[in-house]
Motif scaffolding. Structure first.
Motif, short mmCIF file in Angstrom:
data_model
loop_
_atom_site.label_atom_id
_atom_site.label_comp_id
_atom_site.label_asym_id
_atom_site.label_seq_id
_atom_site.Cartn_x
_atom_site.Cartn_y
_atom_site.Cartn_z
N ILE A 244 0.63 -1.31 -0.08
CA ILE A 244 -0.54 0.27 0.08
C ILE A 244 0.89 1.34 -0.08
N ASP A 245 0.68 2.06 -1.16
CA ASP A 245 1.24 3.18 -2.02
C ASP A 245 0.65 4.73 -0.67
N GLU A 246 1.09 5.33 0.18
CA GLU A 246 0.69 6.20 0.93
C GLU A 246 -0.99 6.06 0.95
N PRO A 247 -1.68 5.46 2.49
CA PRO A 247 -2.34 4.90 2.27
C PRO A 247 -4.28 5.73 2.49
N THR A 248 -3.65 7.12 3.07
CA THR A 248 -3.96 7.95 3.72
C THR A 248 -3.37 9.41 2.91
N ARG A 249 -3.28 9.43 2.00
CA ARG A 249 -2.61 11.07 0.87
C ARG A 249 -4.36 11.53 0.91
N GLY A 250 -4.02 12.62 1.33
CA GLY A 250 -5.04 13.74 1.12
C GLY A 250 -6.57 13.46 1.73
N ASP B 298 -9.17 12.72 5.26
CA ASP B 298 -9.20 13.53 6.62
C ASP B 298 -8.86 12.85 8.29
N ILE B 299 -8.65 12.54 9.18
CA ILE B 299 -8.05 11.97 9.96
C ILE B 299 -9.62 11.53 10.41
N GLY B 300 -10.16 11.16 9.73
CA GLY B 300 -11.33 10.47 10.74
C GLY B 300 -11.20 9.21 9.39
N THR B 301 -11.11 9.21 8.08
CA THR B 301 -10.95 8.60 7.25
C THR B 301 -9.83 8.07 7.40
N LYS B 302 -8.97 8.70 7.55
CA LYS B 302 -7.88 7.81 8.10
C LYS B 302 -7.62 7.09 8.69
N GLN B 303 -7.99 7.36 10.59
CA GLN B 303 -8.30 6.55 11.47
C GLN B 303 -9.12 5.50 10.96
N GLN B 304 -10.26 4.97 9.87
CA GLN B 304 -10.65 3.74 9.52
C GLN B 304 -9.30 3.09 9.16
N MET B 305 -8.38 3.58 7.70
CA MET B 305 -7.72 3.24 7.24
C MET B 305 -6.82 2.48 8.00
N TYR B 306 -6.47 3.00 8.82
CA TYR B 306 -5.85 2.14 10.11
C TYR B 306 -6.15 0.91 10.96
N GLU B 307 -7.59 1.17 10.65
CA GLU B 307 -7.92 0.00 11.72
C GLU B 307 -8.32 -1.44 10.23
#
Lengths: 314, 507, 328
Positions: free
Chosen positions: B421-427, B429-438
């Motif tokens: 996964i290359d740059e999973p959270t580029r651009g 928002d923070i809420g979505t980021k947290q979801q992606m990490y999960e």
């Protein structure tokens, strides 16, 4: 035999320097490429004449070039003057306007100029003019039509590519049938092309329930017209008159085919005549200048043998 | 901070904006003043982009007023707004890819001498502008050859040339590394001192705290907070944006790696990477850090057959030869691109087509695509990954976060056992980021082997069990979970031995 | 959510546009000439549309996948020439009958497939622009047929032609073979485009070939297959064409490529790729044929202006589809 043409040009080019100092004269021949049937025949006769004359006159060299558009033809002619220093030019102009200037330059360089079939837009440039007779072609066709339909009748006409040639033919035809009681139901351009003629004829058949005869005005178009009539199974059409003298059509005339009772020549061999007369003039200084108009002849089963050349591609 | 400081230069008053029956902005007020930096933050889809577009004259408001220097204005064209000195820099750059840097900067403003272009003058000016930005790109380079950060600099140089009074930037730092970000922020300060009003959006809240004077927070098309930036700390901002308390960003690590999944020995990628060796186990998340241009992306693209490379690769113990991406997928290995807009998703297609593209053969029943199965897959993906947006909308109209989730769902549909996964959270928002990490952590806990390439140090540290740091096409070192700190990563990434504050470094 | 611009209205216009155009032409034709809607005329138009139509279905796939093929007209002429030579040559050995016709058909299909694969390989393996590759092969096939015909016309043996003719003129239930074959090709083409992985992959590649590559789609392979399929369909069209007039010359198939491309675009396929529909292409082909047919059936305008009318209608048909895009 296009591959052979270029081969010949190379051979001539290689042998040229050896003869350069003595009295060898060079004749350039510039014609349109074989993009339709008649032009194919014309290419064949040009090639055949060049081969024959090259063998007959050792003191003559020939350069033959075929062009697929007017600007290529202009380049060909300029190259002939620049690299081969031609003594005579035989040219069948692609179009009159764009070729007039370049041919005039050739004339000014002192070379002999023979123009074939299509005149230039300025008069008096050429020493020799060899041409078919387009109004005459139309007239002969019209006279045959009038004679074949003595009580008048309804016909349809397929025209060629919209050009002066086509206009002259159609005008000649219309004059010849005047007062004969023949009615022209419709005229459309089939562009001297089999497929286009097939389509146009199909639509004529849908449009007119009763047609007595067709002036296809060209043998390629006649092929398409016959195909459409066969497909529709129409019995009302008595005959189709083509033109130009394609060997398959001459053969059918010879064989007394009822649908093709006659043909009208517009011989592609006129190019051979032009090359031959030019060669003779160059070799013998005989007075050959002037206009040679090759009339269109009606071909019927009686004289068809004289016009049948089975080896010609056309 | 008073209104008395200086008069507003550009102001939105009770602006609303609808697209068809859908109202996306409600009564938005926002005031830009000369010499101040204004940050606009909010989750993806909160209405930031639309707000900025209205300010820059790209779209008219449906209701409400735009005022410039206290006068109501109604821009008919973007050029009118530009004429008043309003420039906008888009996230997807607005550069002519086939033209050079210089030609782009002067596009539409070419300097002429008589009928001809005055090239020396333009060249000189281009160099001056780029020098001001600490950007060493040659004016003759084609823009298509530039990195994202250099493109950003060219955009800013373009704005500088136009004597901009209002500079609007849509996530200017999203594609920049830390050091590049530092240069950009310095430049923003310089513009501010010169009296320019700056508006920018960012998902990086530390930047916002660092540089913004004023702050506006949006949620669901409304302004939920507005005031001096100093009154909010990062935690408050995040809470205001999301509308709920933010728990810890990262899920706990497992630290129970299984068997070897991927082994790479002595991989060379011409012009990008040299002598790369690494290994990856099932259930493990391997972080890959390094500056942009350090060869991270190229290395893994080569491993997945997306670009030529030479080296020994073993997948689940078997030596393999991978020349094409579909061969990698057949071996159970997928690469999830950093560039979702030009390599990841078909922007002009819908969700169905995008979701199933990578694993289409699984939806083929006797030669024909089973549309019902496709639809079920989409329903499942929407539920599993919390994708929001209309099922039938084009991908182009989804927010970045939803695009990223869909891209994630799409790759996982191919059921890879190794996911890069290359740059999973580029651009996003923070809420979505947290979801992606999960999602990523869940994937690892199911036994998948995962590589996460990221420019965000926090992300690499918080997510990875092990971190590789690359610099100039080589692996500089490997850090185990407990050793991985920003400081250690930066030192390896910069190739320096001593500890130096990361923010002050330039490349 | 941020600006979900619904696309329904635009989509519906691109669907309705070409259909409206076709209906308008049918109404105009019926008003201008009572024979227009007759069975004979309609079957004539459908049969003559079949050549371009079959080719245009293949072209739809090529264009959808972001490619282009300018060589199809010359390719058809070359295959027709090759087929006639082959059949004439085999005639003394095989005699007039089904084997020699089957040999001719096999020749056409194999030559078409080979020519298509050659275009495709040059484009996908060597990475040359499709425009350049097919412009080159267009010239090559055109001169090859002129060379095969010695500048004249290649004609199928007369008795063989009579035997073979029913393939164009014959049919079942009063519907001629070209129409039946055309319909079959269209139905298969529509299914392949709409509901197979191949069709979906074509659209994905044309939309953005990088995305397709990163999604593990075999981009080169799919592209190659589009050109091979098109070549094969040119072979099929030639099988129908040869029995009609039994001849091939350098004038055969001139400008067929542009007609096929125009039909594809009129039908709503996007020229730069990414979206294609086969039924639209059929409507495009019919619109083009009907314009010519109506102009022949009426004396409405000077025949010199046929080209202008055709051109205006092509542009209009495409404008109709774009009309509602303005606020998109």
């Amino acid at each position: 035999m296009k591959h052979f043409v270029s081969g010949l040009a190379v051979a001539v080019a290689l042998s040229a320097p050896a003869f350069a100092q003595d009295d060898t004269k060079v004749i350039g021949v510039s014609i349109p490429a074989a993009t339709h049937g008649w032009a194919g025949g014309m290419n064949y006769f040009a090639q055949e004449a060049v081969d024959r004359l090259d063998a007959a006159y050792p003191q003559l060299d020939f350069v033959l070039a075929t062009a697929s558009d007017p600007s290529k033809q202009v380049n060909d002619i300029e190259d002939m003057v620049a690299t081969r220093n031609i003594d005579a030019l035989v040219v069948l102009p692609f179009e009159s306007e764009p070729l007039t200037g370049p041919v005039q330059n050739v004339k000014q360089s002192g070379a002999w100029v023979t123009v074939v079939d299509r005149g230039l837009s300025v008069e008096g440039i050429e020493d020799l003019y060899v041409a078919g007779d387009n109004p005459g072609f139309g007239r002969v066709s019209g006279e045959y039509m009038a004679q074949a339909l003595p009580d008048g009748g309804k016909i349809v006409v397929l025209r060629g590519i919209p050009t002066t040639i086509d206009n002259e033919r159609v005008e000649g035809f219309q004059q010849a049938i005047e007062g004969s009681g023949i009615e022209i139901l419709g005229m459309e351009h089939g562009n001297w092309n089999r497929d286009d003629a097939f389509t146009v004829m199909q639509d004529f058949l849908s449009k007119y329930p009763e047609i007595d005869a067709v002036w296809a005005s060209d043998d390629d178009m006649a092929v398409g017209v016959l195909g459409a009539i066969d497909a529709a199974g129409r019995e009302d059409i008595n005959f189709v008159l083509g033109g130009a003298g394609m060997k398959e059509m001459i053969k059918r005339v010879k064989d007394n085919d009822a649908m093709i009772p006659a043909d009208v020549t517009y011989p592609p061999s006129m190019i051979a005549t032009a090359i031959e007369v030019t060669a003779v003039g160059l070799v013998s200084n005989a007075p050959v200048s002037g206009d040679f108009i090759i009339g269109s002849v009606l071909v019927t089963p009686e004289n068809a043998d004289d016009f049948y050349f089975p080896d010609s591609p056309f | 901070m008073g209104d008395v400081v200086n008069q507003p230069v550009l102001e939105l008053r009770r602006v609303s904006r609808s697209f068809g029956p859908i109202e996306v902005l409600h009564d938005v007020d926002i005031v830009l003043r000369p010499g101040r930096v204004h940050a606009l933050i909010g989750e993806n889809g909160a209405g930031k982009s639309t707000t900025m577009k209205i300010m820059a004259g790209y779209q008219p408001p449906s209701q409400g007023e735009v005022e410039f220097d206290g006068q109501p204005v109604r821009f008919q064209t973007i050029a009118e707004a530009e004429g008043l000195g309003i420039s906008m820099i888009h996230q997807e750059f607005n550069l002519a890819e086939q033209l050079t840097v210089e030609q782009n900067i002067f596009l539409g403003r070419e300097i002429r001498r008589g009928l001809l272009l005055d090239k020396p003058a333009m060249r000189r000016r281009t160099r001056e502008l780029l020098a001001r930005l600490d950007c060493s790109v040659s004016p003759d380079r084609r823009v298509s050859d530039l990195s994202n950060s250099d493109k950003q600099m060219v955009e800013i140089a373009k704005a500088l040339l136009r004597d901009t009074r209002v500079l609007i930037m849509d996530e200017p730092t999203a594609v920049l590394t830390r050091s590049e970000t530092a240069v950009l922020l310095r430049q923003v300060r310089a513009l501010k001192e010169a009296g320019t009003a700056v508006l920018f959006t960012s998902h990086k809240l530390d930047e916002v705290s660092e540089i913004a004077d004023d702050l506006t927070i949006m949620r669901d098309g409304r302004v939920v907070w507005s005031g001096p930036a100093a009154e909010m700390d990062e935690h408050d901002m995040a809470t205001a944006m999301v509308g709920r308390e933010m728990s810890d960003l990262f899920a706990p690590k497992l630290g129970q790696p299984g068997d070897l999944a991927l082994e790479v020995r002595n991989l060379n990628v011409a012009g990008h990477a040299t002598d790369i060796s690494l290994s990856l186990r099932q259930g493990e998340i391997l972080g890959v850090a390094g500056l942009i241009g350090s060869g991270r992306t190229e290395t893994f693209e080569a491993i997945c057959g997306l670009r030529p490379g030479q080296g020994d690769i073993r997948v689940f113990g078997k030596p393999v030869q991978i020349d094409q991406p579909w061969q990698a997928q057949a071996l159970g290995m997928c690469y999830l691109t950093e560039d979702r807009k030009t390599r990841g998703l078909l922007l002009d297609k819908g969700m169905h087509e995008n979701l199933t593209l990578q694993a289409l053969e699984r939806f083929v029943d006797r030669g024909r695509i089973d549309r019902a199965a496709e639809d079920d897959a989409l329903t499942r993906a929407i539920a599993d990954f919390d994708i929001r947006g209309h099922r039938d909308s084009l991908i182009r109209n989804l927010s970045g976060g939803n695009q990223q989730k869909l891209l994630f769902a799409k790759v996982l549909l191919a059921e890879p056992r190794i996911v890069i996964i290359d740059e999973p959270t580029r651009g996003i928002d923070i809420g979505t980021k947290q979801q992606m990490y999960e999602f990523i952590r869940n994937l690892a806990s199911q036994g998948q082997a995962i590589v996460v390439i990221s420019s965000e140090m926090q992300e690499v540290i918080g997510l990875a069990d092990r971190v590789l740091v690359m610099r100039q096409g080589r692996i500089m070192g490997e850090l185990q979970d407990e050793e991985a700190s920003e400081d250690a990563i930066v030192r390896l990434a910069m190739g320096v031995v001593q500890t130096t504050p990361a923010e002050e470094k330039t490349v | 959510m941020n600006a979900i611009i619904r696309t329904d209205r635009r989509l519906s216009m691109t669907v309705v546009g070409p259909v409206l155009g076709l209906i308008a032409l049918l109404v105009a034709g019926a008003l201008l000439n009572p024979n227009f809607l007759g069975w004979d005329n309609l079957t004539n138009v459908l049969a003559r549309s079949a050549f371009i139509g079959i080719i245009a279905v293949g072209m739809t796939f090529v264009i959808t996948a972001g490619g282009l093929d300018l060589s199809v007209g010359s390719m058809a002429a070359f295959i027709a020439g090759l087929m006639i030579l082959m059949m004439n040559k085999a005639l003394p050995g095989l005699g007039v009958g089904i084997p020699v016709v089957l040999l001719g058909m096999a020749t056409a299909l194999i030559a078409g497939l080979g020519a298509g694969l050659l275009n495709g390989l040059l484009i996908t393996r060597l990475g040359i622009e499709p425009f350049i590759v097919t412009l080159g092969s267009m010239g090559i096939y055109r001169s090859l047929v002129t060379w095969l015909a010695d500048g004249g016309t290649l004609s199928l043996d007369f008795t063989l032609r009579s035997f073979y003719q029913p393939v164009y003129y014959g049919g079942v239930f009063g519907i001629s073979w070209p129409i039946i074959v055309f319909a079959l090709v269209v139905i298969i083409g529509e299914i392949v485009m709409r509901s197979t992985a191949f069709g979906r992959h074509c659209a994905a590649i044309g939309s953005n070939d990088q995305v397709a590559r990163y999604s593990s789609v075999r981009v080169g392979h799919v592209r190659l297959m589009t050109y091979a399929a098109l070549g094969m369909l040119v072979g099929v069209a030639t099988i129908m064409y040869v029995p009609r007039l039994g001849s091939a010359s350098s004038a055969t198939g001139v400008l067929w490529e542009l007609e096929a491309i125009a039909a594809v675009i009129i039908g709503g396929t996007v020229l730069k790729g990414g979206f294609g529909r086969v039924w639209g292409t059929v409507i495009g082909v019919l619109i083009l044929s009907l314009i010519g047919n109506i102009l022949n059936l009426t004396d409405f305008v000077s025949p010199y202006l046929n080209g202008a009318i055709q051109g205006a209608i092509i542009v209009l048909a495409v404008v109709l589809q774009r009309e509602s895009k303005a606020d998109g």
